[in-house]
Design an enzyme around this catalytic site. Structure first.
Site, PDB file in Angstrom:
ATOM      1  N   ARG A 140       2.402   0.882  -8.432  1.00 42.47           N
ATOM      2  CA  ARG A 140       2.611   1.416  -9.789  1.00 42.47           C
ATOM      3  C   ARG A 140       2.358   0.341 -10.841  1.00 42.47           C
ATOM      4  O   ARG A 140       1.991   0.659 -11.979  1.00 42.47           O
ATOM      5  CB  ARG A 140       4.019   2.020  -9.886  1.00 42.47           C
ATOM      6  CG  ARG A 140       5.147   1.029  -9.784  1.00 42.47           C
ATOM      7  CD  ARG A 140       6.481   1.689  -9.426  1.00 42.47           C
ATOM      8  NE  ARG A 140       6.539   2.065  -8.020  1.00 42.47           N
ATOM      9  CZ  ARG A 140       7.549   2.711  -7.460  1.00 42.47           C
ATOM     10  NH1 ARG A 140       8.593   3.081  -8.192  1.00 42.47           N
ATOM     11  NH2 ARG A 140       7.533   2.998  -6.177  1.00 42.47           N
ATOM     12  N   LYS A 164       7.892  -6.775   3.630  1.00 42.67           N
ATOM     13  CA  LYS A 164       8.056  -5.676   4.582  1.00 42.67           C
ATOM     14  C   LYS A 164       8.410  -6.219   5.953  1.00 42.67           C
ATOM     15  O   LYS A 164       8.077  -7.359   6.282  1.00 42.67           O
ATOM     16  CB  LYS A 164       6.727  -4.913   4.716  1.00 42.67           C
ATOM     17  CG  LYS A 164       6.330  -4.075   3.530  1.00 42.67           C
ATOM     18  CD  LYS A 164       4.985  -3.390   3.788  1.00 42.67           C
ATOM     19  CE  LYS A 164       4.480  -2.651   2.582  1.00 42.67           C
ATOM     20  NZ  LYS A 164       5.328  -1.515   2.175  1.00 42.67           N
TER      21      LYS A 164
HETATM   22  N1  BES Z   1       1.950   0.775   0.072  1.00 39.48           N
HETATM   23  C1  BES Z   1       3.309   1.147   0.088  1.00 39.48           C
HETATM   24  C2  BES Z   1       3.516   2.617   0.393  1.00 39.48           C
HETATM   25  C3  BES Z   1       3.114   3.080   1.762  1.00 39.48           C
HETATM   26  C4  BES Z   1       4.055   3.144   2.769  1.00 39.48           C
HETATM   27  C5  BES Z   1       1.831   3.484   2.012  1.00 39.48           C
HETATM   28  C6  BES Z   1       3.687   3.589   4.022  1.00 39.48           C
HETATM   29  C7  BES Z   1       1.466   3.931   3.260  1.00 39.48           C
HETATM   30  C8  BES Z   1       2.386   3.988   4.269  1.00 39.48           C
HETATM   31  C9  BES Z   1       3.951   0.865  -1.260  1.00 39.48           C
HETATM   32  O1  BES Z   1       3.414  -0.194  -1.974  1.00 39.48           O
HETATM   33  C10 BES Z   1       5.378   0.542  -0.995  1.00 39.48           C
HETATM   34  O2  BES Z   1       5.630  -0.433  -0.377  1.00 39.48           O
HETATM   35  N2  BES Z   1       6.283   1.393  -1.491  1.00 39.48           N
HETATM   36  C11 BES Z   1       7.667   1.207  -1.324  1.00 39.48           C
HETATM   37  C12 BES Z   1       8.313   1.382  -2.680  1.00 39.48           C
HETATM   38  C13 BES Z   1       9.762   0.967  -2.726  1.00 39.48           C
HETATM   39  C14 BES Z   1       9.905  -0.511  -2.527  1.00 39.48           C
HETATM   40  C15 BES Z   1      10.334   1.367  -4.082  1.00 39.48           C
HETATM   41  C16 BES Z   1       8.167   2.261  -0.355  1.00 39.48           C
HETATM   42  O3  BES Z   1       7.698   3.405  -0.422  1.00 39.48           O
HETATM   43  O4  BES Z   1       9.013   1.951   0.476  1.00 39.48           O
HETATM   44 MN    MN Z   2       4.262  -2.051  -1.438  1.00 40.54          MN
END
Ligand code: BES
Ligand code: MN
Ligand code: ZN
Length: 496
Positions: free
Chosen positions: A345, A271
């Site tokens: 997931r 990230k």
């Molecule tokens: N933990 C994150 C989702 C999240 C984002 C929670 C912002 C709280 C606040 C999750 O693991 C994630 O990173 N999801 C990605 C998925 C994508 C890479 C398919 C997302 O939502 O960008």
């Molecule tokens: Mn994530």
């Protein structure tokens, strides 16, 4: 690595009942109802009104009884608070309780006649607002900046059940906030297991823990892969609640799974700095489920409930899960990991597959901060959920609304099902847009066709500011909604 010490934390206020205002209550709060002819004092409020012109004070403050307004005035040697309670609906009273909590920070004892204008639903909402808006977390060297009021005396005839339910639900919200707020240099999978074990013992829950070797050996490929690069290895925590009473061994069985990523860096699909800042709270699903489990006995949940909490830290290292890797989940289904940041997931898939294969559940509910897309869809005040069963959806809608944790149903739209396809495995973990929906569709493959709901609470995991019963920071959102559902006499009426 040295871990910071967690200093002692403040406790939520305690509550008692009394027929008359105790002589040593330094703050007295009186309800003000809004009415078309102007603000009205609640019935329990006669006493302080005797020698004060409260209506002049309200007028001077432009106060009309709207829920959450607080007018402060000296009265004899005390402080009198005139608290707007609107029309005394549960929602109004939750708001009033929260406003009162902020107005009495630092006080020792608050006596209030608000209970006199509240029905049972209103009373518990008032207590929930008062407790939750008192929430504080501190790691300051100088201790907490503000302390919740220590004792609240409810004036009126004791209503033990409504108070106990309010306290149980508010306590669950408080605990979930606490767990989600602890920083990740302290909160690793084993730390969470230790906290949960203590909580579970106090609540009379059964506990089982699988460590990283057991997870690997038994085929939990998702949890193992996500947690592999961390210096603090993954765990799978199981908690068991059994209702008391006759026939309880035959009670329907609910499995609650909670995403427990104790920190989400994204892994090798790392990230950006901004997006990583709040990722200590990516275990909010697990925190919510643990907190709910600990309160089930207090609210008299009639179901058998098993919690499955996959706990892992998603970080990088020479051993990290790579984009393009194919992993095998519990039970044999395979996933091509095209994005290591879609890790929630992967761990939940193992938990759901284990539930279906080994635990004979009647239904499944998972709770997760799963997709950032949910923030776009819902904004920061509504959570999203998916459900395969309209009866279950109806229960969640009603409970969420009553609890003040609004949830909105999203579609398990099979028009997007083909996006999950992978050239090499049973599914791709990051099929792209509609992100929240495709994430749900990914999980659905692991639910064995059972009635299932998936709560994606990424939108509501953090509050940006103090507002009503919310405090800035992690919210514990979902604990109250689930308890309002599970306390019902028949939580599964019309399901299946
Ligand atoms: N933990 C994150 C989702 C999240 C984002 C929670 C912002 C709280 C606040 C999750 O693991 C994630 O990173 N999801 C990605 C998925 C994508 C890479 C398919 C997302 O939502 O960008
Ligand atoms: Mn994530
Ligand atoms: Zn995550």
């Amino acid at each position: 690595m040295t871990r910071p010490l967690l200093p002692p934390q403040v406790s939520p206020p305690t509550f008692t009942w009394a027929a008359a205002t105790p002589a040593d209550a330094g703050v007295v709060a009186v309800p003000v109802l809004s009415h078309e002819d102007g603000p009205m004092l609640g019935p329990g409020s006669v006493e302080p009104a005797d020698d004060l012109d409260v209506f002049a004070a309200l007028a001077a403050d432009d106060a009309d009884g709207t829920a959450g307004q607080v007018t402060r005035l000296p009265w004899r040697d005390r402080v009198l608070l005139l608290v707007g309670v609107g029309e005394a609906t549960p929602r109004d009273l939750r708001t009033a309780g929260a406003a009162l909590a902020r107005a009495v920070k630092g006080a020792e004892q608050l006596a209030t006649s608000v209970a006199e204008v509240a029905d049972d639903a209103g009373l518990r909402a008032f207590v929930e607002g008062l407790v939750l808006a008192s929430f504080e977390f501190t790691m300051r060297s100088t201790g907490p900046t503000a302390r919740p009021v220590e004792r609240v005396v409810l004036l009126g005839t004791e209503r033990a059940d409504a108070l106990a339910r309010g306290l149980a639900v508010a306590g669950a919200g408080w605990r979930a906030r606490f767990l989600a707020t602890v920083p990740s240099n302290l909160k690793n999978p084993q730390w969470f297991v230790e906290q949960a074990t203590e909580i579970a013992e106090a609540a009379g829950l059964g506990v089982d823990v699988l460590d990283e070797q057991q997870l690997e050996r038994r085929g939990y490929g998702g949890i193992s892969a996500v947690g592999r690069a961390s210096a603090t290895p993954p765990r799978l925590l199981t908690l068991r609640y059994r209702p008391s009473g006759r026939g309880s061994r035959k009670a329907p069985h609910l499995v609650l799974a909670g995403k427990g990523i104790t920190f989400d860096s994204g892994g090798l699909s790392i990230k950006g700095a901004e997006l990583m800042v709040n990722m200590k709270r990516d275990m909010s699903g697990a925190a919510v489920v643990l907190s709910v489990m600990a309160a089930l006995a207090e609210v008299g949940c009639p179901l058998r409930v098993t919690a499955l909490l996959p706990l892992a830290e998603n970080v990088i290292g020479g051993d990290a899960l790579r984009p393009g890797d194919v992993i095998t989940h519990y039970g044999g289904r395979t996933t091509e990991v095209t994005n290591t940041d879609a890790e929630g997931r992967l761990v939940l898939a193992d938990a759901l597959a284990h539930a279906v294969a080994d635990l004979e559940p009647d239904l499944l509910v998972d709770v997760a901060t799963l997709t950032g897309a949910m923030k776009v869809a819902m904004g920061l005040r509504i959570g999203g959920y998916f459900a395969t069963d309209d009866g279950l959806a109806g229960h969640l809608d009603a409970a969420a609304a009553a609890a003040g944790e609004p949830l909105w149903r999203m579609p398990l739209a099979d028009v997007y099902a083909e996006r999950l396809s992978s050239k090499v495995a049973d599914a791709d973990n990051a099929p792209g847009s509609a992100q929240a929906i495709t994430a749900a569709l990914f999980l659905q493959h692991f639910t064995g066709g059972l009635p299932w709901a998936h709560l994606d609470l990424a939108s509501v995991g953090d509050a940006l500011e103090d507002r009503e019963e919310w405090t800035k920071g992690p919210t514990g959102f979902g604990a109250r909604a689930l308890l309002y559902w599970l306390e019902q006499a028949e939580p599964l009426a019309g399901v299946g």
